[in-house]
Design a protein around this motif. Structure first.
Motif, mmCIF file in Angstrom:
data_model
loop_
_atom_site.group_PDB
_atom_site.id
_atom_site.type_symbol
_atom_site.label_atom_id
_atom_site.label_comp_id
_atom_site.label_asym_id
_atom_site.label_seq_id
_atom_site.Cartn_x
_atom_site.Cartn_y
_atom_site.Cartn_z
ATOM 1 N N ARG A 95 29.529 -78.333 -37.005
ATOM 2 C CA ARG A 95 29.685 -77.466 -38.176
ATOM 3 C C ARG A 95 31.133 -77.051 -38.398
ATOM 4 O O ARG A 95 31.622 -77.010 -39.531
ATOM 5 N N ALA A 96 31.829 -76.743 -37.321
ATOM 6 C CA ALA A 96 33.229 -76.322 -37.457
ATOM 7 C C ALA A 96 34.075 -77.464 -38.013
ATOM 8 O O ALA A 96 34.904 -77.262 -38.911
ATOM 9 N N ALA A 97 33.865 -78.674 -37.470
ATOM 10 C CA ALA A 97 34.620 -79.833 -37.950
ATOM 11 C C ALA A 97 34.262 -80.156 -39.401
ATOM 12 O O ALA A 97 35.139 -80.514 -40.206
ATOM 13 N N MET A 98 32.970 -80.028 -39.760
ATOM 14 C CA MET A 98 32.551 -80.305 -41.132
ATOM 15 C C MET A 98 33.201 -79.332 -42.109
ATOM 16 O O MET A 98 33.626 -79.713 -43.196
ATOM 17 N N THR A 99 33.291 -78.069 -41.692
ATOM 18 C CA THR A 99 33.938 -77.063 -42.542
ATOM 19 C C THR A 99 35.425 -77.372 -42.705
ATOM 20 O O THR A 99 35.973 -77.298 -43.813
ATOM 21 N N GLU A 100 36.058 -77.743 -41.612
ATOM 22 C CA GLU A 100 37.486 -78.068 -41.653
ATOM 23 C C GLU A 100 37.751 -79.285 -42.540
ATOM 24 O O GLU A 100 38.702 -79.292 -43.336
ATOM 25 N N PHE A 104 39.592 -81.653 -47.874
ATOM 26 C CA PHE A 104 39.369 -82.349 -49.145
ATOM 27 C C PHE A 104 39.563 -81.401 -50.329
ATOM 28 O O PHE A 104 40.180 -81.758 -51.333
ATOM 29 N N ASP A 105 39.026 -80.192 -50.196
ATOM 30 C CA ASP A 105 39.177 -79.216 -51.278
ATOM 31 C C ASP A 105 40.647 -78.960 -51.585
ATOM 32 O O ASP A 105 41.028 -78.744 -52.755
ATOM 33 N N LEU A 160 45.426 -81.293 -57.230
ATOM 34 C CA LEU A 160 45.324 -82.093 -58.458
ATOM 35 C C LEU A 160 45.063 -81.200 -59.668
ATOM 36 O O LEU A 160 45.645 -81.410 -60.747
ATOM 37 N N LEU A 161 44.200 -80.207 -59.503
ATOM 38 C CA LEU A 161 43.915 -79.288 -60.607
ATOM 39 C C LEU A 161 45.159 -78.483 -60.963
ATOM 40 O O LEU A 161 45.488 -78.306 -62.148
ATOM 41 N N GLU A 214 33.393 -74.834 -58.784
ATOM 42 C CA GLU A 214 32.447 -75.819 -59.318
ATOM 43 C C GLU A 214 33.096 -77.186 -59.476
ATOM 44 O O GLU A 214 32.497 -78.217 -59.152
ATOM 45 N N LEU A 215 34.327 -77.216 -59.964
ATOM 46 C CA LEU A 215 35.040 -78.481 -60.135
ATOM 47 C C LEU A 215 35.270 -79.173 -58.797
ATOM 48 O O LEU A 215 35.072 -80.386 -58.668
ATOM 49 N N VAL A 216 35.690 -78.397 -57.812
ATOM 50 C CA VAL A 216 35.939 -78.979 -56.489
ATOM 51 C C VAL A 216 34.647 -79.549 -55.910
ATOM 52 O O VAL A 216 34.623 -80.658 -55.356
ATOM 53 N N SER A 217 33.550 -78.814 -56.047
ATOM 54 C CA SER A 217 32.262 -79.291 -55.534
ATOM 55 C C SER A 217 31.836 -80.572 -56.238
ATOM 56 O O SER A 217 31.407 -81.539 -55.591
ATOM 57 N N LEU A 218 31.952 -80.592 -57.556
ATOM 58 C CA LEU A 218 31.580 -81.779 -58.323
ATOM 59 C C LEU A 218 32.417 -82.989 -57.919
ATOM 60 O O LEU A 218 31.890 -84.084 -57.659
#
Length: 391
Positions: A163-168, A173-174, A180-181, A213-217
């Motif tokens: 979970r910690a690695a997945m969050t990192e 990526f975000d 870019l935004l 929302e944009l980042v998630s999409l």
């Protein structure tokens, strides 16, 4: 609840990971609705998967604890986001993107070393997926390498359920997306007129999408595209290497490629699974599943169900197309299917133009990808053709 705690199988066992497809074939026959600590409930049969896909009231997509646009949403919340993104995959934008897509594919195939063993994953699969996704989104070439490294980190963290690695990894990526935004906002009217800029201008329920929302999409689009397109290229080339008669037929009649691609990917799934969560108690295949339980829909098994397709390895594209779940079904059917189909068709057209055959490299064993990814991590093949670099 006691039944839930009994391990019917271990999805991460070595024998399962060495050949996911065959392991799922076995489970479909012996335990088609199975419990494991890793996946919770796994559905292996086509009919059971279809039942879930057609009943989104009982089987919710809101599985993740984090915002997931629009994959992790149910109606009515899901509907306006879905309507917003579907036009990006309509015939007109697909036709507009096709020349750029063909140029990316042609350049990669031009650079491919012919008449000698190459690793398809490194030479074709991953580069094509990265280049084509960045081209479609309007992202700079400088993102190719960071995204390539990010995909590997994301896969390792997901497989380990760290979970910690997945969050990192998600935060990394975000950060790319927020940069870019920000760069487009700073550019103002000079910002490029591409898919990313256009999405920033969209409104949902009368309001612009938030950065969250944009980042998630964009994360959902990118993760899905990079993994499945890369896996698909390795699966397709491997299949044609083992079926030279089909290679020759498709080379002679490339108009048959679209149907052939869908059928090959039915037999050997690039996307292994999706998840749902039950909103009420339900019984499937004689197993009682309480409300609030997670369900894994195993595309890689459902698309090989003998009760639906007969012998699962028989190549019958027209017969099997109506039941093929390659891009899902129901209200959550993949909106990007037209883009993926076009990208894969064009890539294979360009490949078949430049080669006369594909051969298996006997001295080196391929390495299959591990859940949740299909395809290969390493695939040595030899592409036959006239390549001036070899003389």
């Amino acid at each position: 609840m006691a039944e839930q705690r009994h391990q019917d199988w271990d999805p991460r066992a070595k024998d399962v990971q060495q050949n996911q497809i065959r392991a799922y074939d076995d489970m479909r026959q012996t335990c088609p609705v199975a419990w494991s600590d890793y996946q919770q409930w796994t559905l292996f049969r086509h009919a059971d998967v279809m039942r879930v896909l057609e009943d989104h009231d009982t089987f919710s997509n809101a599985v993740s604890a984090h915002l997931s646009v629009p994959n992790g949403m149910d109606p009515p919340e899901h509907t306006p986001y879905r309507k917003t993104i579907e036009p990006y995959f309509a015939p007109e934008p697909m036709a507009h993107f096709e020349p750029q897509c063909r140029d990316v594919a042609r350049r990669l195939v031009n650079d491919l070393q012919k008449n000698q063993p190459v690793d398809v994953v490194e030479a074709l699969s991953r580069p094509f997926a990265l280049k084509i996704q960045c081209a479609f989104m309007g992202w700079p070439d400088s993102l190719h390498q960071p995204l390539a490294e990010w995909v590997m980190k994301n896969h390792r963290a997901t497989l380990a359920r760290d979970r910690a690695a997945m969050t990192e990894v998600a935060e990394e990526f975000d950060g790319y997306i927020r940069d870019l935004l920000d760069s487009r906002r700073q550019a103002g009217e000079q910002a490029p007129d591409d898919v990313t800029t256009q999405l920033m201008q969209e409104q949902v329920n009368g309001k612009p999408m938030t950065d969250e929302e944009l980042v998630s999409l964009l994360r959902n689009w990118t993760v899905g595209e990079l993994a499945t397109i890369s896996a698909s290229i390795s699966i397709l080339t491997n299949y044609l290497a083992h079926h030279p008669a089909l290679f020759n037929d498709l080379k002679a009649a490339p108009g048959q490629l679209a149907d052939a691609i869908d059928e090959i990917l039915r037999m050997d799934a690039p996307l292994i699974s999706n998840r749902r969560i039950t909103t009420r108690d339900v019984e499937i295949g004689g197993r009682h599943i309480p409300a609030g339980e997670k369900i894994t829909l195993l595309w890689a098994s459902a698309n090989r169900d003998e009760d639906t397709f007969g012998a699962p390895d028989n190549f019958c594209p027209h017969q099997n197309a109506p039941k093929n779940l390659l891009y899902g079904a129901g209200i959550h059917i993949c909106p990007g299917a037209p883009l993926a189909r076009m990208e894969l068709r064009i890539f294979m057209e360009e490949l078949l133009k430049q080669i006369t055959g594909i051969e298996v490299v006997g001295s080196d064993a391929p390495e299959r990808a591990m859940f949740p990814t299909g395809g290969f991590n390493y695939l040595p093949l030899q592409f036959l053709g006239s390549d001036p670099k070899t003389f």
